[in-house]
Design a protein around this motif. Structure first.
Motif, PDB file in Angstrom:
ATOM      1  N   GLN B  78       0.819  -1.218   0.000  1.00 32.89           N
ATOM      2  CA  GLN B  78       0.000   0.000   0.000  1.00 32.89           C
ATOM      3  C   GLN B  78       0.854   1.271   0.000  1.00 32.89           C
ATOM      4  N   CYS B  79       1.943   1.203  -0.698  1.00 31.87           N
ATOM      5  CA  CYS B  79       2.763   2.398  -0.937  1.00 31.87           C
ATOM      6  C   CYS B  79       3.479   2.156  -2.263  1.00 31.87           C
ATOM      7  N   PRO B  80       3.952   3.202  -2.922  1.00 27.65           N
ATOM      8  CA  PRO B  80       4.643   2.961  -4.190  1.00 27.65           C
ATOM      9  C   PRO B  80       5.896   2.110  -3.981  1.00 27.65           C
ATOM     10  N   VAL B  81       6.061   1.097  -4.827  1.00 25.24           N
ATOM     11  CA  VAL B  81       7.277   0.264  -4.779  1.00 25.24           C
ATOM     12  C   VAL B  81       8.100   0.651  -6.009  1.00 25.24           C
ATOM     13  N   LYS B  82       9.220   1.321  -5.765  1.00 20.83           N
ATOM     14  CA  LYS B  82       9.964   1.937  -6.877  1.00 20.83           C
ATOM     15  C   LYS B  82      10.549   0.892  -7.831  1.00 20.83           C
ATOM     16  N   HIS B  83      11.222  -0.090  -7.261  1.00 24.08           N
ATOM     17  CA  HIS B  83      11.774  -1.179  -8.073  1.00 24.08           C
ATOM     18  C   HIS B  83      11.413  -2.508  -7.411  1.00 24.08           C
ATOM     19  N   PHE B  84      11.157  -3.535  -8.227  1.00 24.44           N
ATOM     20  CA  PHE B  84      11.050  -4.896  -7.691  1.00 24.44           C
ATOM     21  C   PHE B  84      12.145  -5.685  -8.400  1.00 24.44           C
ATOM     22  N   ILE B  85      13.266  -5.793  -7.724  1.00 29.37           N
ATOM     23  CA  ILE B  85      14.451  -6.394  -8.331  1.00 29.37           C
ATOM     24  C   ILE B  85      14.423  -7.898  -8.129  1.00 29.37           C
ATOM     25  N   ILE B  86      14.539  -8.640  -9.195  1.00 29.81           N
ATOM     26  CA  ILE B  86      14.679 -10.086  -9.045  1.00 29.81           C
ATOM     27  C   ILE B  86      16.024 -10.513  -9.619  1.00 29.81           C
ATOM     28  N   GLY B  87      16.544 -11.567  -9.040  1.00 23.87           N
ATOM     29  CA  GLY B  87      17.826 -12.099  -9.489  1.00 23.87           C
ATOM     30  C   GLY B  87      17.926 -13.539  -9.040  1.00 23.87           C
ATOM     31  N   SER B  88      18.979 -14.198  -9.442  1.00 26.24           N
ATOM     32  CA  SER B  88      19.196 -15.556  -8.959  1.00 26.24           C
ATOM     33  C   SER B  88      20.689 -15.761  -8.778  1.00 26.24           C
TER      34      SER B  88
END
Lengths: 141, 141
Positions: B78-88
């Motif tokens: 319920q707030c802006p999520v600037k980046h959703f970084i995924i990696g492995s």
């Protein structure tokens, strides 16, 4: 999570002031209380229990030089320091006891990112024992 | 220390919501930005680099089920999520790269206080690699 009682785990080095800066900033923001803790791990398993240096009867147990070292950090804080807990022996046990006894909800500790501290990292011990949140601050070495 | 960019290290379990709660509380207080990170460690050393799921071209790389799992956490915030970084791949390397590339100054991660996590604690890896402060939140198991 509105922290109410922030404990700074000091090793009494100059870098401990970085941790105090974090604590004072967050305490002002959250209207939280600040306490200090110094666990002397050099005595190994010899535990004297936890003492609050802010109680005058405990100040007589320390020599003048040790007391003045502790006072330097209290004065640096420029905010009320509710308790200054000292103890010796196992860091993780003493810290867990402090957190529970003094109702601490955030512990601030330093983490040296050099090679040796990877082997004997006290922040690791602290994390495994603390029932409170822990803010780990990287210390340049 | 006024944090400006808070990264939540999610493992996509329900307990990750506790970490999001901390992040949102602190972000509101500090007027900071919030980003999420999920590093899939099950692929071992196989690294695909870091992808930002908030960029539409990257969303096509994931299947619908994976995307909807990630969306659950974005909506929970319920707030802006600037980046959703995924990696492995290696957690500590990927996290350090994320901190540097996205100018993160506070990482929030969970710590399971059960027996197994003492052996393979990811919070320990994170601490040894992060140039930013880290808030470690105990997760009851």
């Amino acid at each position: 999570m509105k922290y109410k009682h922030i404990l700074v785990a000091l090793d009494l080095s100059d870098e401990s002031k970085t941790l105090i800066d974090r604590a004072v900033f967050l305490a002002n923001l959250l209207d939280a209380e600040v306490s200090f803790s110094h666990i002397d791990v050099s005595h190994g398993d010899l535990s004297m229990g936890l003492l609050d240096l802010n109680l005058s009867q405990n100040q007589q147990l320390l020599d003048g030089e040790t007391m003045s070292t502790h006072r330097v950090f209290m004065e640096y804080a420029q905010c009320p320091v509710k308790h200054f807990i000292i103890g010796s022996g196992d860091l993780s046990e003493q810290l867990r006891d402090t957190v529970l006894e003094y109702k601490v909800d955030l512990v601030i500790c330093g983490h040296h990112q050099d090679f040796w501290s990877k082997i004997i990292s006290s922040s690791r011990q602290v994390i495994h024992s603390s029932p409170a949140d822990i803010l780990v601050v990287p210390i340049e070495t």
